[in-house]
Scaffold this motif. Sequence first.
Motif, short mmCIF file in Angstrom:
data_model
loop_
_atom_site.label_atom_id
_atom_site.label_comp_id
_atom_site.label_asym_id
_atom_site.label_seq_id
_atom_site.Cartn_x
_atom_site.Cartn_y
_atom_site.Cartn_z
N THR A 51 0.85 -1.18 0.00
CA THR A 51 0.00 0.00 0.00
C THR A 51 0.89 1.23 0.00
O THR A 51 1.79 1.34 0.84
CB THR A 51 -0.91 0.06 1.24
OG1 THR A 51 -1.78 -1.07 1.27
CG2 THR A 51 -1.74 1.33 1.24
N THR A 139 -1.80 -1.25 -4.05
CA THR A 139 -2.77 -0.17 -4.20
C THR A 139 -2.25 1.10 -3.55
O THR A 139 -1.16 1.12 -2.96
CB THR A 139 -4.11 -0.57 -3.56
OG1 THR A 139 -5.10 0.42 -3.89
CG2 THR A 139 -4.01 -0.70 -2.06
N SER A 140 -3.04 2.17 -3.65
CA SER A 140 -2.72 3.42 -2.97
C SER A 140 -3.94 3.88 -2.19
O SER A 140 -5.08 3.47 -2.47
CB SER A 140 -2.30 4.51 -3.98
OG SER A 140 -3.40 4.91 -4.77
N TYR A 153 -8.45 0.82 7.15
CA TYR A 153 -8.64 -0.58 6.80
C TYR A 153 -9.48 -1.32 7.86
O TYR A 153 -10.36 -2.11 7.52
CB TYR A 153 -7.30 -1.27 6.63
CG TYR A 153 -6.60 -0.98 5.32
CD1 TYR A 153 -7.27 -0.35 4.27
CD2 TYR A 153 -5.27 -1.33 5.11
CE1 TYR A 153 -6.64 -0.10 3.06
CE2 TYR A 153 -4.63 -1.09 3.90
CZ TYR A 153 -5.32 -0.46 2.88
OH TYR A 153 -4.69 -0.22 1.69
N ILE A 170 3.44 -1.02 3.95
CA ILE A 170 2.69 0.23 3.86
C ILE A 170 3.70 1.37 3.87
O ILE A 170 4.46 1.53 4.83
CB ILE A 170 1.70 0.39 5.02
CG1 ILE A 170 0.66 -0.74 4.98
CG2 ILE A 170 1.01 1.75 4.94
CD1 ILE A 170 -0.33 -0.71 6.13
#
Length: 278
Positions: A51, A139-140, A153, A170
Amino acid sequence: MFDPRDPYERHYWHYESRRPLSVAQIIALQSVDVETAGLIWLLLEHGTSLTVAGPTDPQPGVGKTTTLNALLQFLPENTALAYMSGMYENFSFTRLPDIDPASTYALCNEVSDHLPIYMWGRIARRYLMLPGQGYHIATSVHADTIDDVLYMYQHDLRLSPADMRRLGLIINIGLIGHTYPARRRWFSAHYIQPHIDPDRPDAVLPVPLSLWNSADDSFEHADAPILSDLAGWIGMPEDEFHAALARRIACLDDLARGGGVDMQTMFEAISELNAKEA
């Protein structure tokens, strides 16, 4: 429907930046150092999910898409990429007869409720649970700190602690100062501890790998016990882990000299190192 083979559509769906940069170029711009980038390289090539988080205050050009695309070059060789279609995603790729979750990364341009081309709610939750089926994700998100990412999250998207522990890396990035052109930094890089802490079975524990020090514009790195844990978590003997990390740091130090090599040269250097190690 989104066709990832079309360069125009990749730009429209925010999967590619208009000015792509390699990790070597990002290092040359001092956004991150070679030690941090080398460690991220080693973790990603062993299948870690990712992430990239940028600030919640809307700042154009902070670099989430550029950073994510640059890091995708570190994924394992022969990785299959599955591009998500935002709120229109039906996850049909998981039903393909020849799909191999272990070698598949599911790419989401952004987890947020800003646009339909991004993912949110039950669609995002299903996406973030894919590692539980053996897939990897990249993902971002919009989040200022690691705590903000975890809160999003766990509370906004209602992931369980078990799902959270599978999310791997992350990285929080952002802009510093008020000069032009903007100066970007990787504020922090964390790895989510994949194992349950017996003393806190419901806890989700982010392990710091790299922290930016604003006082002297430097990066503080993980100590030896953390690196030892990382080696075990990705399944490498500790001596091999340290040797591989040293090779990647040396490679990046060479590639980042001057203005840093471009994406194609970066790809060739990664392939060359992989061939030597094989």
